[in-house]
Design a protein around this motif. Structure first.
Motif, PDB file in Angstrom:
ATOM      1  N   VAL A  90       0.861  -1.183   0.000  1.00 38.93           N
ATOM      2  CA  VAL A  90       0.000   0.000   0.000  1.00 38.93           C
ATOM      3  C   VAL A  90       0.897   1.232   0.000  1.00 38.93           C
ATOM      4  N   THR A  91       0.276   2.375  -0.230  1.00 36.21           N
ATOM      5  CA  THR A  91       1.057   3.607  -0.146  1.00 36.21           C
ATOM      6  C   THR A  91       1.246   3.977   1.323  1.00 36.21           C
ATOM      7  N   ARG A  92       2.180   4.835   1.557  1.00 34.69           N
ATOM      8  CA  ARG A  92       2.429   5.319   2.924  1.00 34.69           C
ATOM      9  C   ARG A  92       1.173   5.997   3.479  1.00 34.69           C
ATOM     10  N   GLU A  93       0.499   6.781   2.612  1.00 37.83           N
ATOM     11  CA  GLU A  93      -0.722   7.472   3.039  1.00 37.83           C
ATOM     12  C   GLU A  93      -1.808   6.471   3.414  1.00 37.83           C
ATOM     13  N   HIS A  94      -1.929   5.425   2.614  1.00 38.96           N
ATOM     14  CA  HIS A  94      -2.967   4.420   2.894  1.00 38.96           C
ATOM     15  C   HIS A  94      -2.636   3.649   4.180  1.00 38.96           C
ATOM     16  N   LEU A  95      -1.367   3.481   4.455  1.00 40.06           N
ATOM     17  CA  LEU A  95      -0.945   2.824   5.687  1.00 40.06           C
ATOM     18  C   LEU A  95      -1.504   3.578   6.897  1.00 40.06           C
ATOM     19  N   TYR A  96      -1.390   4.912   6.868  1.00 43.66           N
ATOM     20  CA  TYR A  96      -1.905   5.729   7.973  1.00 43.66           C
ATOM     21  C   TYR A  96      -3.437   5.688   8.020  1.00 43.66           C
TER      22      TYR A  96
END
Length: 156
Positions: A21-27
């Motif tokens: 996943v993207t870093r943003e989606h991780l958050y």
């Protein structure tokens, strides 16, 4: 002494790469409670991975249940419609259209033969029918025939 693999702590970029996943989606996943939140900027990689896999599995399972439920409902609806058709409380559109065309044709034939109406009165009735702009009605294919239209022929 090294820690067991279950306590591996990774940064956000590496954890996001692990989960694909993207870093943003991780958050987003962490805020939603899908995966554990980081502690002091460190992500529990194995726990995040296990939690993410479980969420994907649960989502897939729910989707499969919804698909099965939709399929069962559609099958029940089809069975109900077939039962209603057999009982005579529901008819196919093509049957309805053919019966309608036959009824109009029969009515036109009877009006044409009436001796109590003058030619002008008959023409008035036919003109009114033409104003209805009755569509050509779809005629289903019979055994060995091509489909066509059930025409309603009105006298000129």
């Amino acid at each position: 002494m090294s820690r067991p693999a279950t306590t591996a702590e990774w940064n956000a970029d590496r954890t996001a790469q692990l989960l694909d996943v993207t870093r943003e989606h991780l958050y987003v996943l962490a805020r939603a409670g899908t995966i554990p939140k980081p502690v002091d900027g460190a992500w529990a990689a194995v726990k995040c991975n296990v939690a993410y896999i479980r969420s994907l599995r649960d989502r897939h399972s729910a989707s499969s249940k919804e698909d099965k439920s939709r399929k069962l409902k559609a099958e029940a609806d089809m069975a109900e419609m077939e039962s209603a058709r057999m009982e005579g409380t529901l008819c196919l559109r093509s049957d309805y259209l053919n019966n309608f065309a036959d009824a109009v044709a029969h009515g036109v034939s009877r009006i044409s033969r009436l001796k109590t109406l003058t030619t002008a009165q008959k023409e008035s009735v036919f003109a009114a029918l033409r104003e209805l702009k009755l569509p050509e009605l779809e005629k289903p294919a019979e055994d060995g025939e091509e489909s066509g239209t059930a025409e309603i022929n009105l006298p000129p």
